[in-house]
Design an enzyme around this catalytic site. Structure first.
Site, short mmCIF file in Angstrom:
data_model
loop_
_atom_site.label_atom_id
_atom_site.label_comp_id
_atom_site.label_asym_id
_atom_site.label_seq_id
_atom_site.Cartn_x
_atom_site.Cartn_y
_atom_site.Cartn_z
N GLU A 150 -0.30 -2.46 30.44
CA GLU A 150 -1.85 -2.99 30.36
C GLU A 150 -2.61 -1.78 31.39
O GLU A 150 -3.67 -1.35 31.09
CB GLU A 150 -2.03 -4.34 31.27
CG GLU A 150 -3.30 -4.36 31.81
CD GLU A 150 -3.42 -4.98 33.12
OE1 GLU A 150 -4.37 -4.54 34.08
OE2 GLU A 150 -2.55 -5.77 33.64
N GLU A 205 1.43 -0.28 43.99
CA GLU A 205 0.64 -1.46 44.06
C GLU A 205 1.74 -2.51 44.24
O GLU A 205 1.52 -3.38 44.86
CB GLU A 205 0.26 -1.73 42.37
CG GLU A 205 -0.38 -2.88 42.28
CD GLU A 205 -0.96 -3.01 40.81
OE1 GLU A 205 -1.04 -4.22 40.46
OE2 GLU A 205 -1.13 -2.07 40.24
#
Length: 429
Positions: free
Chosen positions: A72, A145
């Site tokens: 993604e 992240e």
């Protein structure tokens, strides 16, 4: 491309839907009186899909955890070096994307230049571009992240809860993977997953808002690139999952001001799709409101005792092959909350549910369904999520009207069992 017109006589909602020759499912929901539009372009591919057999092949492909989320991120890299967000900004579009356990989706909202924004969405999602250099560069970004998630109390609370419920199912794995697992991702892996799960026959496009249907169809026809649809489904492989919990309790200390809890029940009535799955969803949602809504006896008892506050909420998460209910919030004594709820559930099992409560709550749920049409982003997103489970949200009422009090009693006894219940707690350091 021919689309079928449908109208829900109860709600007045209309829809144009069909399947493009590429295999792409298309669902257009015009909303008169709305100034904005919203489009979501999604694939039946999420973090749980690490083992699969590509149509036409016989060997199982295994890929590193976190690759759906990684892919993604990389979809925003374009072969010409352009920035996709700049292209959307040029046309006043607000773009985003997300990866969940079972789907990946790319979306935008706009109040103008809808056709240009839609063309941009279709173009970049069909233009994969991965090199070993850019893949390695992304590892550092996603690694950061992952570390942020590791420091997020709500995130750890949730996944500790999931790891209590599940022994083997990959839903227990974090969506972004681990720093170690993403270090194994290569451009070849990304292309393999893209060419498998981003085949348009595995994808759908849902559009809602102020739309000229004919013009939208033209943009779609012009924007779909050559794509041979699969003639057989992608075979996704998941390990067997026993009914028993992995653990009944998990605890972690983190930098929080008050203890946080998440408790709930593993759903073992699985392997359902379509109307059967939607009916189960309706039954459990009604039960959650009857048992734990703000007017319920359990909520009042917990609140009056100072054991919960306004952060308390409930949810039901479902897929064909797994599901769970969850209750979460803050409490000075999470273990006491758990015990009170378990004891109250057993008392209700003895005394029985109230049919009047059921009738009232069922009507409230119908009202919630009607209101869900008002938010085009929420409605389109939910429509796609359910679509990927074989559920037609447009025909919600046809399933809703079949739910009886006897169904609710049976679901209560089947689902809300102590041996399926677990508690996850995050306490202050």
């Amino acid at each position: 491309m021919e689309l079928t017109f449908r109208k829900n006589e109860l709600t007045g909602e209309v829809m144009y839907s069909g399947v493009h020759k590429s295999g792409l499912g298309i669902y257009i929901i015009p909303k008169t009186g709305y100034s904005g539009t919203y489009a979501i372009f999604g694939t039946r591919y999420g973090s749980v899909d690490s083992d699969f057999v590509v149509p036409g092949e016989t060997e199982v492909t295994h890929v590193p955890d976190g690759i759906a989320h990684y892919l993604e991120h990389k979809m925003f890299d374009q072969p010409d070096g352009s920035n996709v967000f700049d292209r959307f900004s040029k046309y006043g579009g607000n773009a985003n994307a997300f990866t969940s356990f079972n789907m990946t989706a790319y979306l935008f909202s706009a109040t103008s230049n809808f056709e240009e924004n839609l063309a941009t969405l279709l173009d970049y999602v069909q233009s994969p571009y991965y090199t070993e250099e850019t893949v390695q560069k992304e590892q550092g970004i996603i690694g950061q992240e992952i570390r942020m998630y590791d420091d997020n109390p709500g995130w750890k609370l949730f996944f500790n809860f999931i790891n209590c419920l599940y022994q083997n199912h990959p839903v227990k794995k974090e969506i972004a993977g681990t720093v170690e697992s993403i270090s194994k991702i290569t451009a070849d892996y990304l292309y393999k997953c893209y060419n498998t799960f981003y085949n348009l026959s595995n994808m759908s496009l849902v559009i809602a808002g102020n739309i000229d249907v004919d013009r939208a169809v033209k943009v779609i026809d012009d924007g779909i690139k050559n794509n041979e649809p699969f003639t057989e489904p992608i075979k996704k492989l998941y390990p067997d999952e026993p009914k028993e919990l992995a653990s009944a309790y998990a605890e972690r200390s983190m930098a929080v001001s008050a203890p946080m809890f998440m408790l709930g029940w593993k759903d073992n009535d699985v392997n359902k799709t379509g109307a059967e799955l939607l009916k189960k969803n309706i039954e459990i949602t009604i039960l959650l409101r009857m048992l734990f809504g703000k007017s319920s006896a359990i909520y009042k008892k917990l609140y009056d005792a100072g054991l919960i506050n306004s952060t308390f909420s409930t949810d039901y998460t479902m897929q064909p092959d797994y599901g769970f209910t969850s209750l979460d919030g803050e409490s000075r004594n999470p273990e006491k909350v758990f015990e009170v709820i378990m004891d109250e559930i057993e008392e209700i099992r003895k005394s029985g549910l109230c049919e009047e409560d059921f009738s009232r709550t069922k009507k409230v749920m119908w009202g919630s369904y009607i209101r869900s049409h008002n938010d085009i982003e929420e409605y389109a997103g939910l429509y796609m999520q359910l679509l990927f489970m074989g559920i037609d949200y447009f025909d919600f009422y046809e399933v809703y009207k079949t739910v009886t009090f006897e169904d609710i009693k049976a679901r209560f006894n089947e689902h809300f069992r102590r041996d399926y219940a677990a508690l996850s707690v995050v306490k202050p350091v």
